[in-house]
Design a protein around this motif. Sequence first.
Motif, PDB file in Angstrom:
ATOM      1  N   LYS A 102       0.843  -1.198   0.000  1.00  0.00           N
ATOM      2  CA  LYS A 102       0.000   0.000   0.000  1.00  0.00           C
ATOM      3  C   LYS A 102       0.877   1.247   0.000  1.00  0.00           C
ATOM      4  CE  LYS A 102      -3.828  -2.112   2.499  1.00  0.00           C
ATOM      5  NZ  LYS A 102      -4.642  -2.029   3.731  1.00  0.00           N
ATOM      6  N   THR A 103       0.449   2.234  -0.788  1.00  0.00           N
ATOM      7  CA  THR A 103       1.220   3.469  -0.916  1.00  0.00           C
ATOM      8  C   THR A 103       0.311   4.697  -0.891  1.00  0.00           C
ATOM      9  OG1 THR A 103       1.061   3.686  -3.323  1.00  0.00           O
ATOM     10  CG2 THR A 103       2.836   2.275  -2.473  1.00  0.00           C
ATOM     11  N   HIS A 104       0.951   5.832  -0.697  1.00  0.00           N
ATOM     12  CA  HIS A 104       0.342   7.134  -0.947  1.00  0.00           C
ATOM     13  C   HIS A 104       1.272   7.849  -1.917  1.00  0.00           C
ATOM     14  CE1 HIS A 104      -2.018   6.277   2.681  1.00  0.00           C
ATOM     15  NE2 HIS A 104      -2.932   6.947   2.015  1.00  0.00           N
ATOM     16  N   GLU A 119       3.090   2.488   3.041  1.00  0.00           N
ATOM     17  CA  GLU A 119       2.418   2.340   4.319  1.00  0.00           C
ATOM     18  C   GLU A 119       3.453   1.829   5.325  1.00  0.00           C
ATOM     19  OE1 GLU A 119      -0.300  -1.120   5.181  1.00  0.00           O
ATOM     20  OE2 GLU A 119      -1.743   0.527   5.275  1.00  0.00           O
ATOM     21  N   THR A 121       4.728  -0.429   7.396  1.00  0.00           N
ATOM     22  CA  THR A 121       4.591  -1.827   7.819  1.00  0.00           C
ATOM     23  C   THR A 121       5.967  -2.355   8.203  1.00  0.00           C
ATOM     24  OG1 THR A 121       4.991  -2.717   5.612  1.00  0.00           O
ATOM     25  CG2 THR A 121       2.687  -2.151   6.173  1.00  0.00           C
TER      26      THR A 121
END
Length: 154
Positions: A102-104, A119, A121
């Motif tokens: 997951k990324t932004h 993200e 983690t």
Amino acid sequence: MTYSAEAPAVWDPTFADANDCQLSSDQCVVHAQHYFVKGMIEIPIVGSDAMFSWGVWVSLSRENFSRSADLWDTRGREAGRPYFGWLTTDLPVYSPTTLNLKTHVHTRPVGERPYVELEPTDHALAVEQRAGITMDRVREIAEAVIHSGSSEER
């Protein structure tokens, strides 16, 4: 100190002739259903002001891809909210795979590739992005990438 993937992991060279597929240096569309942008995962080098960077592809929703494309040449675009996306580059030096992390995606000023924030983690890539890496790790990555032949140095 940048290594860059040429295309998202889902790209196949046979797509190049398809009317509903497109690959440029910054954007990719696959079968008019899957949308990707290229960005940079930046990792600080411990004891230095330098950064190590991975040029990676991130999948975006159709809406976010459209918004990104609409703002592509707009000054001040970096003031907008980041886009959620899934990492679609399998970086050869990490196990388990980096696919689907997951990324932004943070837009930067016109002419600069977006910044990809993972993200937070316990995946090794996410830990390295937060904590930084040593020059020895940079050399280790360089050797692994050169031997894998899966990325191009920039």
